[in-house]
Design a protein around this motif. Sequence first.
Motif, PDB file in Angstrom:
ATOM      1  N   VAL A  89       0.850  -1.186   0.000  1.00  0.00           N
ATOM      2  CA  VAL A  89       0.000   0.000   0.000  1.00  0.00           C
ATOM      3  C   VAL A  89       0.888   1.239   0.000  1.00  0.00           C
ATOM      4  O   VAL A  89       1.914   1.294   0.679  1.00  0.00           O
ATOM      5  CB  VAL A  89      -0.974   0.001   1.200  1.00  0.00           C
ATOM      6  N   ARG A  90       0.487   2.218  -0.795  1.00  0.00           N
ATOM      7  CA  ARG A  90       1.234   3.465  -0.910  1.00  0.00           C
ATOM      8  C   ARG A  90       0.247   4.625  -0.859  1.00  0.00           C
ATOM      9  O   ARG A  90      -0.864   4.533  -1.392  1.00  0.00           O
ATOM     10  CB  ARG A  90       2.014   3.457  -2.233  1.00  0.00           C
ATOM     11  N   TRP A  91       0.668   5.731  -0.238  1.00  0.00           N
ATOM     12  CA  TRP A  91      -0.190   6.905  -0.079  1.00  0.00           C
ATOM     13  C   TRP A  91       0.384   8.079  -0.860  1.00  0.00           C
ATOM     14  O   TRP A  91       1.586   8.322  -0.807  1.00  0.00           O
ATOM     15  CB  TRP A  91      -0.332   7.269   1.400  1.00  0.00           C
ATOM     16  N   VAL A  92      -0.483   8.813  -1.538  1.00  0.00           N
ATOM     17  CA  VAL A  92      -0.055   9.945  -2.368  1.00  0.00           C
ATOM     18  C   VAL A  92      -0.930  11.154  -2.044  1.00  0.00           C
ATOM     19  O   VAL A  92      -2.166  11.053  -2.057  1.00  0.00           O
ATOM     20  CB  VAL A  92      -0.172   9.628  -3.872  1.00  0.00           C
ATOM     21  N   GLN A  93      -0.288  12.274  -1.760  1.00  0.00           N
ATOM     22  CA  GLN A  93      -1.019  13.534  -1.558  1.00  0.00           C
ATOM     23  C   GLN A  93      -1.058  14.267  -2.898  1.00  0.00           C
ATOM     24  O   GLN A  93      -0.024  14.659  -3.428  1.00  0.00           O
ATOM     25  CB  GLN A  93      -0.337  14.386  -0.484  1.00  0.00           C
ATOM     26  N   ASP A  94      -2.278  14.408  -3.469  1.00  0.00           N
ATOM     27  CA  ASP A  94      -2.409  15.044  -4.774  1.00  0.00           C
ATOM     28  C   ASP A  94      -3.864  15.431  -4.996  1.00  0.00           C
ATOM     29  O   ASP A  94      -4.751  15.081  -4.209  1.00  0.00           O
ATOM     30  CB  ASP A  94      -1.913  14.111  -5.884  1.00  0.00           C
ATOM     31  N   ASP A  95      -4.089  16.134  -6.100  1.00  0.00           N
ATOM     32  CA  ASP A  95      -5.399  16.653  -6.479  1.00  0.00           C
ATOM     33  C   ASP A  95      -6.006  15.717  -7.517  1.00  0.00           C
ATOM     34  O   ASP A  95      -5.383  15.447  -8.549  1.00  0.00           O
ATOM     35  CB  ASP A  95      -5.213  18.056  -7.059  1.00  0.00           C
ATOM     36  N   MET A  96      -7.216  15.221  -7.284  1.00  0.00           N
ATOM     37  CA  MET A  96      -7.825  14.277  -8.221  1.00  0.00           C
ATOM     38  C   MET A  96      -8.055  14.882  -9.600  1.00  0.00           C
ATOM     39  O   MET A  96      -8.195  14.165 -10.583  1.00  0.00           O
ATOM     40  CB  MET A  96      -9.145  13.733  -7.649  1.00  0.00           C
ATOM     41  N   ARG A  97      -8.056  16.209  -9.701  1.00  0.00           N
ATOM     42  CA  ARG A  97      -8.289  16.857 -10.987  1.00  0.00           C
ATOM     43  C   ARG A  97      -7.060  16.865 -11.881  1.00  0.00           C
ATOM     44  O   ARG A  97      -7.183  17.056 -13.096  1.00  0.00           O
ATOM     45  CB  ARG A  97      -8.748  18.305 -10.759  1.00  0.00           C
ATOM     46  N   SER A  98      -5.879  16.646 -11.314  1.00  0.00           N
ATOM     47  CA  SER A  98      -4.669  16.879 -12.111  1.00  0.00           C
ATOM     48  C   SER A  98      -3.509  15.961 -11.747  1.00  0.00           C
ATOM     49  O   SER A  98      -2.373  16.267 -12.086  1.00  0.00           O
ATOM     50  CB  SER A  98      -4.218  18.337 -11.939  1.00  0.00           C
ATOM     51  N   PHE A  99      -3.759  14.847 -11.108  1.00  0.00           N
ATOM     52  CA  PHE A  99      -2.652  13.989 -10.655  1.00  0.00           C
ATOM     53  C   PHE A  99      -2.017  13.249 -11.834  1.00  0.00           C
ATOM     54  O   PHE A  99      -2.652  13.007 -12.866  1.00  0.00           O
ATOM     55  CB  PHE A  99      -3.129  13.010  -9.591  1.00  0.00           C
ATOM     56  N   ASP A 100      -0.754  12.897 -11.670  1.00  0.00           N
ATOM     57  CA  ASP A 100      -0.034  12.129 -12.681  1.00  0.00           C
ATOM     58  C   ASP A 100       0.948  11.213 -11.966  1.00  0.00           C
ATOM     59  O   ASP A 100       2.008  11.645 -11.518  1.00  0.00           O
ATOM     60  CB  ASP A 100       0.703  13.059 -13.649  1.00  0.00           C
ATOM     61  N   LEU A 101       0.593   9.930 -11.856  1.00  0.00           N
ATOM     62  CA  LEU A 101       1.405   8.971 -11.111  1.00  0.00           C
ATOM     63  C   LEU A 101       2.372   8.203 -11.999  1.00  0.00           C
ATOM     64  O   LEU A 101       3.197   7.443 -11.493  1.00  0.00           O
ATOM     65  CB  LEU A 101       0.489   7.985 -10.366  1.00  0.00           C
ATOM     66  N   GLY A 102       2.246   8.345 -13.305  1.00  0.00           N
ATOM     67  CA  GLY A 102       3.153   7.651 -14.207  1.00  0.00           C
ATOM     68  C   GLY A 102       2.965   6.151 -14.240  1.00  0.00           C
ATOM     69  O   GLY A 102       3.897   5.408 -14.550  1.00  0.00           O
ATOM     70  N   GLU A 129     -10.796  12.742 -16.840  1.00  0.00           N
ATOM     71  CA  GLU A 129      -9.711  12.568 -17.808  1.00  0.00           C
ATOM     72  C   GLU A 129      -8.406  12.176 -17.123  1.00  0.00           C
ATOM     73  O   GLU A 129      -7.635  11.369 -17.659  1.00  0.00           O
ATOM     74  CB  GLU A 129      -9.549  13.855 -18.627  1.00  0.00           C
ATOM     75  N   SER A 130      -8.151  12.730 -15.931  1.00  0.00           N
ATOM     76  CA  SER A 130      -6.962  12.316 -15.176  1.00  0.00           C
ATOM     77  C   SER A 130      -7.034  10.835 -14.824  1.00  0.00           C
ATOM     78  O   SER A 130      -6.041  10.108 -14.923  1.00  0.00           O
ATOM     79  CB  SER A 130      -6.828  13.140 -13.893  1.00  0.00           C
ATOM     80  N   ILE A 131      -8.219  10.383 -14.434  1.00  0.00           N
ATOM     81  CA  ILE A 131      -8.387   8.967 -14.107  1.00  0.00           C
ATOM     82  C   ILE A 131      -8.204   8.102 -15.350  1.00  0.00           C
ATOM     83  O   ILE A 131      -7.538   7.053 -15.301  1.00  0.00           O
ATOM     84  CB  ILE A 131      -9.775   8.733 -13.491  1.00  0.00           C
ATOM     85  N   LYS A 132      -8.771   8.542 -16.466  1.00  0.00           N
ATOM     86  CA  LYS A 132      -8.685   7.743 -17.697  1.00  0.00           C
ATOM     87  C   LYS A 132      -7.235   7.501 -18.102  1.00  0.00           C
ATOM     88  O   LYS A 132      -6.890   6.410 -18.576  1.00  0.00           O
ATOM     89  CB  LYS A 132      -9.451   8.445 -18.821  1.00  0.00           C
ATOM     90  N   ARG A 133      -6.378   8.490 -17.885  1.00  0.00           N
ATOM     91  CA  ARG A 133      -4.955   8.318 -18.215  1.00  0.00           C
ATOM     92  C   ARG A 133      -4.304   7.246 -17.349  1.00  0.00           C
ATOM     93  O   ARG A 133      -3.237   6.742 -17.691  1.00  0.00           O
ATOM     94  CB  ARG A 133      -4.204   9.651 -18.032  1.00  0.00           C
TER      95      ARG A 133
END
Length: 269
Positions: A89-102, A129-133
Amino acid sequence: MAKYITERAREFYAETYDAVVPDWHGEIDFYRQLAAEANSRGEAVLEIACGTGRVTMRLAQEGINIVGLDFSPAMLSVARGKSLGMDNVRWVQDDMRSFDLGETFGLVIIPGHSFQNILTTEDQVATLESIKRHLAPGGVLVVHLDNLDLHWLGEISGERGGVFETVGSFTHPKTGQQIRTSQAWSYEPATQTATLQTVWEAVNAAGEAIDRWESGPLHFHCAFRFEMVHLLRRTGYVIDAVYGDFFRHELQKDSSEMVWVVKTEDSKS
């Protein structure tokens, strides 16, 4: 996104979240099944707006490789404390509108009505769209929303709007204090925005308030069924199903939930 009057109130909300937010009936088993299917394909799971890890940790404990993403450092601090020593499990602090986890995922979930924190069409599109990527080919997105009660919306856009009512109490998980919760809802039909204000009071044995925390106005978009159909199609998703609960019953007028199960257009068989 949620705003609080003080950082102290934000920390209070994070500390007490698990004590006051229950699971929806059938919810965890619903996500477990979809997560197991992704896991069988060697694909990980992403939870958007994971909060304190209420859902993320349950899937992680099943051996699922999962990432929990949230905007709130306070909520993630609580989540990280639950997963010490776990490497799946990993935790990421980011904005759901613009995240990019690679990276991509076989399953992405947005539980607990959290998509309704996104208030504008532009931001809703950006989120989807961020999720779709981040969806692997054939991957699944689940979005859990309120199926709104029009009678209740009418009440809180009228005389009940902005009026505080006591809605319950609970025991603070750290201090043991009894906490009384009061809330005031209002609704603006022109923007489909519901607004919630919450006051928490620590009370003594006589019921007298000895401490107090207050949230700022929290805004939620009230999405309706065919609005979501258009939004999902606009952003390149195909709707597999929309349920009225987590037991896969058909969405009906008296359903309390909307559970959307969708894929991207290029995943159509």
